[in-house]
Scaffold this motif. Structure first.
Motif, PDB file in Angstrom:
ATOM      1  N   LEU A 180      35.073  31.219  52.106  1.00 31.32           N
ATOM      2  CA  LEU A 180      35.137  32.464  51.579  1.00 31.32           C
ATOM      3  C   LEU A 180      34.243  32.535  50.746  1.00 31.32           C
ATOM      4  CD1 LEU A 180      38.561  34.571  53.326  1.00 31.32           C
ATOM      5  CD2 LEU A 180      36.279  34.976  53.176  1.00 31.32           C
ATOM      6  N   LEU A 181      34.705  31.694  49.731  1.00 31.46           N
ATOM      7  CA  LEU A 181      34.309  31.421  48.322  1.00 31.46           C
ATOM      8  C   LEU A 181      32.565  31.218  48.478  1.00 31.46           C
ATOM      9  CD1 LEU A 181      37.042  29.614  46.525  1.00 31.46           C
ATOM     10  CD2 LEU A 181      36.697  31.773  46.275  1.00 31.46           C
ATOM     11  N   HIS A 183      30.903  31.915  50.412  1.00 29.53           N
ATOM     12  CA  HIS A 183      29.719  33.515  50.955  1.00 29.53           C
ATOM     13  C   HIS A 183      30.767  34.526  49.505  1.00 29.53           C
ATOM     14  CE1 HIS A 183      27.784  32.047  54.527  1.00 29.53           C
ATOM     15  NE2 HIS A 183      28.654  31.614  55.017  1.00 29.53           N
ATOM     16  N   ALA A 184      30.475  33.982  48.776  1.00 26.85           N
ATOM     17  CA  ALA A 184      30.570  35.095  47.744  1.00 26.85           C
ATOM     18  C   ALA A 184      28.808  35.778  47.224  1.00 26.85           C
ATOM     19  CB  ALA A 184      31.369  34.366  45.416  1.00 26.85           C
ATOM     20  N   GLU A 186      27.666  37.367  49.408  1.00 24.04           N
ATOM     21  CA  GLU A 186      27.269  38.309  50.202  1.00 24.04           C
ATOM     22  C   GLU A 186      28.004  39.448  49.493  1.00 24.04           C
ATOM     23  OE1 GLU A 186      27.188  34.886  50.992  1.00 24.04           O
ATOM     24  OE2 GLU A 186      25.875  34.904  52.782  1.00 24.04           O
ATOM     25  N   ILE A 187      29.519  39.315  49.376  1.00 25.14           N
ATOM     26  CA  ILE A 187      30.803  39.850  48.926  1.00 25.14           C
ATOM     27  C   ILE A 187      30.190  40.448  47.885  1.00 25.14           C
ATOM     28  CG2 ILE A 187      33.543  39.574  48.581  1.00 25.14           C
ATOM     29  CD1 ILE A 187      33.852  37.055  49.860  1.00 25.14           C
ATOM     30  N   GLU A 188      29.764  40.138  47.104  1.00 33.65           N
ATOM     31  CA  GLU A 188      29.133  40.606  45.668  1.00 33.65           C
ATOM     32  C   GLU A 188      27.938  42.181  45.999  1.00 33.65           C
ATOM     33  OE1 GLU A 188      29.173  37.343  42.699  1.00 33.65           O
ATOM     34  OE2 GLU A 188      27.694  38.861  41.755  1.00 33.65           O
ATOM     35  N   TYR A 190      28.461  43.050  49.300  1.00 30.66           N
ATOM     36  CA  TYR A 190      28.144  43.763  50.078  1.00 30.66           C
ATOM     37  C   TYR A 190      29.845  45.492  49.477  1.00 30.66           C
ATOM     38  CZ  TYR A 190      31.543  46.467  52.491  1.00 30.66           C
ATOM     39  OH  TYR A 190      32.774  47.588  53.553  1.00 30.66           O
ATOM     40  N   GLU A 191      29.863  44.000  47.680  1.00 28.34           N
ATOM     41  CA  GLU A 191      30.764  45.884  46.929  1.00 28.34           C
ATOM     42  C   GLU A 191      29.258  46.255  46.677  1.00 28.34           C
ATOM     43  OE1 GLU A 191      32.256  42.043  44.981  1.00 28.34           O
ATOM     44  OE2 GLU A 191      34.492  43.480  45.605  1.00 28.34           O
ATOM     45  N   ARG A 194      28.663  49.731  47.831  1.00 27.28           N
ATOM     46  CA  ARG A 194      30.226  50.617  48.200  1.00 27.28           C
ATOM     47  C   ARG A 194      30.943  51.368  46.794  1.00 27.28           C
ATOM     48  NH1 ARG A 194      33.736  48.889  52.391  1.00 27.28           N
ATOM     49  NH2 ARG A 194      35.366  51.047  51.126  1.00 27.28           N
ATOM     50  N   TRP A 196      33.691  52.424  46.535  1.00 33.08           N
ATOM     51  CA  TRP A 196      35.306  52.734  46.252  1.00 33.08           C
ATOM     52  C   TRP A 196      35.554  51.630  45.194  1.00 33.08           C
ATOM     53  CZ3 TRP A 196      40.104  55.020  47.404  1.00 33.08           C
ATOM     54  CH2 TRP A 196      40.997  53.256  47.281  1.00 33.08           C
ATOM     55  N   LEU A 198      40.298  51.841  42.909  1.00 33.56           N
ATOM     56  CA  LEU A 198      41.367  52.555  42.752  1.00 33.56           C
ATOM     57  C   LEU A 198      41.302  52.426  41.813  1.00 33.56           C
ATOM     58  CD1 LEU A 198      43.599  50.569  44.401  1.00 33.56           C
ATOM     59  CD2 LEU A 198      42.675  52.954  45.276  1.00 33.56           C
TER      60      LEU A 198
ATOM     61  N   VAL B  15      31.394  42.376  55.879  1.00 34.24           N
ATOM     62  CA  VAL B  15      30.188  41.374  55.040  1.00 34.24           C
ATOM     63  C   VAL B  15      29.777  40.592  56.060  1.00 34.24           C
ATOM     64  CG1 VAL B  15      30.333  39.730  53.455  1.00 34.24           C
ATOM     65  CG2 VAL B  15      32.507  41.748  53.271  1.00 34.24           C
ATOM     66  N   ILE B  24      33.119  38.020  58.590  1.00 38.67           N
ATOM     67  CA  ILE B  24      34.189  37.673  57.027  1.00 38.67           C
ATOM     68  C   ILE B  24      34.149  40.200  56.540  1.00 38.67           C
ATOM     69  CG2 ILE B  24      33.807  37.733  54.084  1.00 38.67           C
ATOM     70  CD1 ILE B  24      32.127  35.306  54.285  1.00 38.67           C
ATOM     71  N   TYR B  26      35.883  42.816  55.001  1.00 40.84           N
ATOM     72  CA  TYR B  26      36.150  43.396  53.101  1.00 40.84           C
ATOM     73  C   TYR B  26      37.570  43.980  53.227  1.00 40.84           C
ATOM     74  CZ  TYR B  26      35.278  45.072  47.885  1.00 40.84           C
ATOM     75  OH  TYR B  26      35.379  44.846  46.896  1.00 40.84           O
ATOM     76  N   ARG B  52      40.092  38.775  42.251  1.00 38.97           N
ATOM     77  CA  ARG B  52      38.577  39.180  42.305  1.00 38.97           C
ATOM     78  C   ARG B  52      38.935  40.255  42.082  1.00 38.97           C
ATOM     79  NH1 ARG B  52      33.879  37.848  44.151  1.00 38.97           N
ATOM     80  NH2 ARG B  52      31.742  39.621  44.393  1.00 38.97           N
ATOM     81  N   GLY B  55      42.321  45.533  40.867  1.00 37.08           N
ATOM     82  CA  GLY B  55      41.710  47.335  40.557  1.00 37.08           C
ATOM     83  C   GLY B  55      42.273  47.630  42.137  1.00 37.08           C
ATOM     84  N   ARG B  96      48.801  46.183  38.613  1.00 40.14           N
ATOM     85  CA  ARG B  96      49.127  46.946  38.439  1.00 40.14           C
ATOM     86  C   ARG B  96      50.928  46.596  39.569  1.00 40.14           C
ATOM     87  NH1 ARG B  96      45.558  51.539  39.328  1.00 40.14           N
ATOM     88  NH2 ARG B  96      44.499  49.217  40.219  1.00 40.14           N
ATOM     89  N   THR B 155      39.299  36.210  46.855  1.00 38.62           N
ATOM     90  CA  THR B 155      37.897  36.888  46.784  1.00 38.62           C
ATOM     91  C   THR B 155      37.882  38.482  47.793  1.00 38.62           C
ATOM     92  OG1 THR B 155      38.483  36.259  49.717  1.00 38.62           O
ATOM     93  CG2 THR B 155      37.234  34.456  48.212  1.00 38.62           C
ATOM     94  N   CYS B 157      38.185  39.504  50.432  1.00 41.84           N
ATOM     95  CA  CYS B 157      37.817  39.084  52.232  1.00 41.84           C
ATOM     96  C   CYS B 157      38.594  38.360  52.573  1.00 41.84           C
ATOM     97  CB  CYS B 157      36.476  38.699  52.178  1.00 41.84           C
ATOM     98  SG  CYS B 157      35.230  39.575  51.663  1.00 41.84           S
TER      99      CYS B 157
END
Ligand code: SF4
Lengths: 198, 466
Positions: A180-181, A183-184, A186-188, A190-191, A194, A196, A198, B15, B24, B26, B52, B55, B96, B155, B157
């Protein structure tokens, strides 16, 4: 993670279906903040009598299975709670593989992340294994992960399924978090697609 | 191509999917509690990794917290250390935390929806198998182990194989006295506790559409007891009404665009499922478990089955062991069996509507001599609302105990527990050996059946007292 290649071992027969993680490690042992010491609580309600002494009727207290690293279970092993304390306790006691006809999903995931191999066999193989351990408690099985074969005490062989990813992780002792690490990026990416938060 | 609710959410969250590897996936929302997280935070420290997305991470304390006091120093040392560890971890990693004295604290699966954190279309995980509860909102929500908690912290993920889909269709109308709890016990009794393994349930049909959100949560909560990691219900106006105005729900223009998105989530009419089961609820009775897993249940008017009719030897052995643990006779009725304790609480049935139902039966009555009634609201917010309605007085005047929020006797980690040999009617979700205290014996049932049994001191059909 410790790697898993081959294993020849005695068998601990636990002829019960639907063994849940509350039985594998009761909740009163879950107040720990590390992974150590959980082996003492493994199957504790079955393993100890109410005065705290070992229950002579329970298989784990049988001197013939001491040192065995393979647990043979009934159907649907590991159902219930998601507690990873269950594979920690099994591995802590020395168990390296569990044989059943099926495993609950979360338990299977948790086991694989701790070098504990869940081996799925058909009902007939399960029945034969229980019969063989019944005849002689010291019989052994051999597990070869690379070829995905389980050699029964009578020399017959069956193959067992495992997905390629987990097989590689176990054979090479790799930790899946590394994947997973790695593939950081690709995760970035993806983010960024999006909105979203909170 | 037509897609199910599950497939739509899954596809939007992949992902990366490399051949031969799990996807993977999300994770939008990660809920954390004290019992399954310490080793995960320790893993992060050892690897020198941050969280990561702090929030998108939210922590509460529920499993080992006391319900008779909110004072930490009174508790047992190990539990106190675990709670302090969570406080320290949340502080270090910027997460939080709803601390012990926070007015919004409660059981993790109760507060997520209450705060509006739980929303349609999200992927939600927690180191807790009853994360399936959140699927009531049309989210993909499932429990994970502690290694996976570490993965998500590090991650955001998870590595996941794509589960199969299982349509659970409930049709017809529930009769008075029969509830969502009885529906889910009936399903698990039908398919067995391994029946949903490898699958995600989608509950549908007119009987599901008729349920309010709290009842839908009860249904989805026990998906894991049917072997499925997740259970989901398509979001509809009932869902949107519940969410509108909640603390973390989108507001204003964001609400409008969220609605448009949420309305696109329900399964397409011709979507295909891997499996399907249909259950008519119109003749359903209150259900009660007699054994040591949640599939061992019967309609309250029936008799305990005889293991002798089971042909498979291991199966028969399991049933015999269950009846011997419960000290029950094959062929005897459950109705009328004496009980020592009645527990109304847990993430299955501790919301306001559950407490109201129980209170309606208990109002003006007292529990039977020698029966201990323990009522534990799912969150501190629920506790205050119940008190504003005077429900606490109903329970206390009936000689019941009214507590602070927490998991309490569902898992028996905080001192609320059965004594060896005691029988409890419990509104929780697990009747495993020793779950509610070593040697304790659990009958799972609805809040109505629990309240009725508290009044008579015996397992009682609530329809006789309505
Ligand atoms: S109430 Fe029970 S089932 Fe729910 S989260 Fe707490 S311990 Fe788990």
């Amino acid at each position: 993670m410790e790697c898993f290649k081959t294993l020849t071992s005695g068998i601990i027969p636990l002829a019960r279906d639907d063994v849940d993680t509350d039985q594998i490690i009761p909740a009163r042992y879950l107040k720990v903040t590390d992974k150590a010491g959980l082996a003492d609580g493994l199957f504790s309600s079955w393993r100890y009598l109410s005065d705290g002494s070992p229950n002579p009727e329970f298989i784990l207290n049988n001197h013939e299975v001491q040192g065995a690293q393979v647990l043979l279970a009934g159907d649907n092993f590991g159902c219930g709670s998601s507690r990873e304390h269950a594979p920690w306790a099994l591995a802590g006691w020395g168990i390296r593989a569990v044989i059943s006809t099926s495993f609950a999903d979360i338990f299977r995931n948790n086991a694989l992340k701790n070098g504990l191999l869940p081996i799925v066999v058909d009902a007939d193989t399960q029945r034969r294994l229980f019969a063989m351990t019944g005849e002689s408690p010291t019989v052994q099985v051999t597990i070869d992960l690379a070829s995905q074969t389980l050699t029964l005490p009578d020399g017959s062989q069956v193959s067992f399924p495992i997905d390629a990813f987990n097989k590689t992780c176990l054979l090479e002792g790799l930790d899946s978090l590394q994947y997973l690490l790695h593939h950081a990026p690709e995760i970035e990416a993806y983010e960024r697609t999006r909105g979203w938060a909170l | 191509m037509s897609k199910t609710l599950f497939e739509k959410i899954w596809d939007r969250h992949v992902v990366l999917q490399e051949p031969g590897s799990p996807a993977i996936l999300y994770i939008d929302l990660h809920l954390v509690h004290e019992v399954t997280s310490p080793q995960a935070f320790e893993g992060l420290r050892q690897r020198g990794l941050p969280v990561r997305r702090p929030g998108q991470t939210f922590a509460t304390m529920d499993h080992s917290t006391p319900t008779n006091t909110l004072e930490l120093p009174l508790m047992d040392n190990m539990a106190r250390r675990q709670l302090q560890q969570l406080q320290a971890n949340c502080k270090q990693f910027g997460i939080r935390l709803l601390d012990l004295d926070n007015p919004q604290r409660g059981i993790v699966h109760v507060i997520g929806p209450e705060l509006g954190l739980t929303q349609p279309g999200l992927t939600i995980v927690c180191g807790d198998s009853h994360t399936s509860t959140h699927g009531a909102f049309g989210a993909l929500a499932f429990g994970i182990g502690t290694s996976e908690v570490e993965h998500v912290l590090a991650t955001q993920c998870l590595l996941q194989d794509r589960p199969k889909t299982y349509l659970v269709s409930f049709s017809g109308r529930l009769s008075p006295g029969v509830t969502a709890k009885d529906m889910i016990l009936a399903l698990i009794g039908r398919i067995g506790i391994g029946g949903g393994t490898g699958h995600v349930f989608e509950y549908s049909g007119d009987a599901v559409e008729a349920l309010n959100m709290e009842e839908r949560m009860t249904l989805c909560n026990m998906s894991i007891e049917g072997g499925a990691r997740a259970g989901m219900i398509a979001p509809d106006d009932t869902t949107f009404e519940y969410l509108a105005g909640r603390a973390y729900a989108p507001q204003g223009a964001a609400w409008e665009s969220a609605l448009t998105n949420w309305r696109s989530l329900p399964s397409d009419p011709d979507a295909v499922y891997d499996r399907q089961v249909d259950i008519d609820v119109s003749r359903l009775e209150p259900m009660v478990t007699y054994g040591t897993n949640p599939s061992m249940s019967i309609p309250i008017s029936q008799r305990i089955p005889d293991p002798a009719i089971e042909s498979d030897a291991v199966r028969r052995g399991s049933l015999e062991r269950a009846l011997s643990y419960m000290d029950l006779q094959p062929g005897s009725p459950l109705q009328g069996h004496p009980v020592d304790v009645v527990f109304i609480g847990s993430c299955t049935n501790s919301r306001l509507s559950d407490l109201r139902q129980a209170a309606n039966l208990l109002r003006g009555r007292v529990v039977a001599d020698n029966v201990r009634l323990l009522v534990v609201p799912g969150s501190e917010s629920i506790r205050r609302q119940a008190e504003a309605e005077g429900l606490d007085r109903v329970f206390k005047e009936a000689n019941g105990e009214w507590r602070f929020a927490g998991c309490s006797m569902c898992i028996a980690m905080n001192g609320d527990q059965l004594q060896p040999g005691q029988y409890a009617v419990s509104t929780s979700n697990r009747n495993f050996e020793g779950r509610q205290g070593q040697g304790g014996r659990t009958f799972l049932a609805s809040p109505l059946t629990a309240a009725a049994s508290a009044i008579t001191g015996r397992i009682t059909d609530p329809r006789t007292l309505l």
